[in-house]
Write a protein that holds these residues in place. Sequence first.
Motif, PDB file in Angstrom:
ATOM      1  N   THR A 170       0.948  -0.906  -0.233  1.00 50.82           N
ATOM      2  CA  THR A 170      -0.141  -0.147  -0.384  1.00 50.82           C
ATOM      3  C   THR A 170       0.974   1.234  -0.012  1.00 50.82           C
ATOM      4  O   THR A 170       1.831   1.495   0.444  1.00 50.82           O
ATOM      5  CB  THR A 170      -0.979   0.041   0.917  1.00 50.82           C
ATOM      6  OG1 THR A 170      -1.193  -0.700   1.008  1.00 50.82           O
ATOM      7  CG2 THR A 170      -1.931   1.047   1.082  1.00 50.82           C
ATOM      8  N   PRO A 171       0.726   2.341  -1.305  1.00 51.67           N
ATOM      9  CA  PRO A 171       1.635   3.411  -1.119  1.00 51.67           C
ATOM     10  C   PRO A 171       1.494   4.148   0.249  1.00 51.67           C
ATOM     11  O   PRO A 171       0.103   3.861   0.715  1.00 51.67           O
ATOM     12  CB  PRO A 171       0.719   3.945  -1.979  1.00 51.67           C
ATOM     13  CG  PRO A 171       0.626   2.590  -3.204  1.00 51.67           C
ATOM     14  CD  PRO A 171      -0.256   2.130  -2.049  1.00 51.67           C
ATOM     15  N   PRO A 172       2.207   5.285   0.928  1.00 52.21           N
ATOM     16  CA  PRO A 172       2.157   5.279   2.385  1.00 52.21           C
ATOM     17  C   PRO A 172       1.052   6.400   2.157  1.00 52.21           C
ATOM     18  O   PRO A 172       0.208   7.065   2.655  1.00 52.21           O
ATOM     19  CB  PRO A 172       3.412   6.800   1.929  1.00 52.21           C
ATOM     20  CG  PRO A 172       3.944   5.709   1.295  1.00 52.21           C
ATOM     21  CD  PRO A 172       3.653   5.183  -0.010  1.00 52.21           C
ATOM     22  N   ALA A 230      -3.678   6.010   5.190  1.00 45.53           N
ATOM     23  CA  ALA A 230      -4.966   6.526   5.658  1.00 45.53           C
ATOM     24  C   ALA A 230      -5.989   5.837   5.582  1.00 45.53           C
ATOM     25  O   ALA A 230      -7.118   5.976   6.077  1.00 45.53           O
ATOM     26  CB  ALA A 230      -5.045   8.014   5.991  1.00 45.53           C
ATOM     27  N   ARG A 231      -6.400   5.765   3.837  1.00 41.58           N
ATOM     28  CA  ARG A 231      -7.669   5.695   3.694  1.00 41.58           C
ATOM     29  C   ARG A 231      -8.055   3.624   3.881  1.00 41.58           C
ATOM     30  O   ARG A 231      -9.279   3.417   4.043  1.00 41.58           O
ATOM     31  CB  ARG A 231      -7.710   5.602   2.069  1.00 41.58           C
ATOM     32  CG  ARG A 231      -8.933   4.988   1.329  1.00 41.58           C
ATOM     33  CD  ARG A 231      -9.279   5.693  -0.384  1.00 41.58           C
ATOM     34  NE  ARG A 231     -10.139   4.503  -1.208  1.00 41.58           N
ATOM     35  CZ  ARG A 231     -11.039   5.482  -0.417  1.00 41.58           C
ATOM     36  NH1 ARG A 231     -12.022   6.006  -0.261  1.00 41.58           N
ATOM     37  NH2 ARG A 231     -12.545   4.204  -1.489  1.00 41.58           N
TER      38      ARG A 231
END
Length: 317
Positions: A241-243, A247-248
């Motif tokens: 997961t990209p940084p 949050a999502r």
Amino acid sequence: MSDLLHCYGALALECAAPPKQPALTREAATELADHMANDLARLLPGVERLDLSIAAATFDPAELLRPGWPLHATLSELTRRAPKTIEPRVLGFAAFEGAMPPGLQPEPHLRGGPLQLVPFALQGDTDVALPVGRAMEETLLETGMADAATSLFAQTAFGAPLEHARYLSLHDLCAMTAMQYQHAGIGPLWPLVETALFTPEKEHWLNAPPEPLVRYANGEIRIAQWRFDGWNEAGFAPPATPPEKLARAFDHFQSRQRQFAALLGAHGISVRLIECGVGEDARQRLNDRMDSPRVPNDLDAPAEYRRSHLIDDPEAH
């Protein structure tokens, strides 16, 4: 005299719209019970020698599939206490002034699903009930369509347009529910429910990141609950997961936890959310003895239950 044996099942109503009348009056309950008795006599040889009782109301599948089968146990107990004027008996337990007897009242926050169930219980001497119970498990799923007269009466009495009406054993209902959960993308939860239903003395884990971490043991569910940093450190973020999307992903994880808690609570299983901090072993935390508050079974979250129950969550894809 042989022992008394109970066989549990349900009339499954596939509804095109929610029932307008979720519980029937005494007169309607008696008529529905007679229709069901005629159907079961056609489907299950020997059943006419057993007492038949029904709860003349519609229930969500999760209300029937609870540890100890409490709804059916209540139905059997009410049957045991009913007057024995003639035998075998056909009994329809009905609503009085809009309320079903204690233990047979449908839960309002679980109404509205496409599959509604009218529970029934058969009971009698073991030598009669045992072959009937075997026939229920072996043939009812394939041959158990309700008669047209039964379907029409149920449609009118409950005020719900029906697509199908058929009889199921509780094991049939378990198999159907497991498939529905799998189709809805919540298949990982079913083994937890199944353990609570059939082997409550055993332990079962859901430990498959990025799914929530869940443990069933001693009759209750424990779910690990993290803040963002603890969740990310524990390795429950989706791989790669990209940084900027973490949050999502965490929001989705929390939504998934709420769905799981709602579904398990609807099955009558006690749920505890266990706070896990940064650097803590979450699996050990779920094993620890503690007095954290339980999540109420109703959860005050019908939308979460319905979304997780039979409708796939698009955010999961």
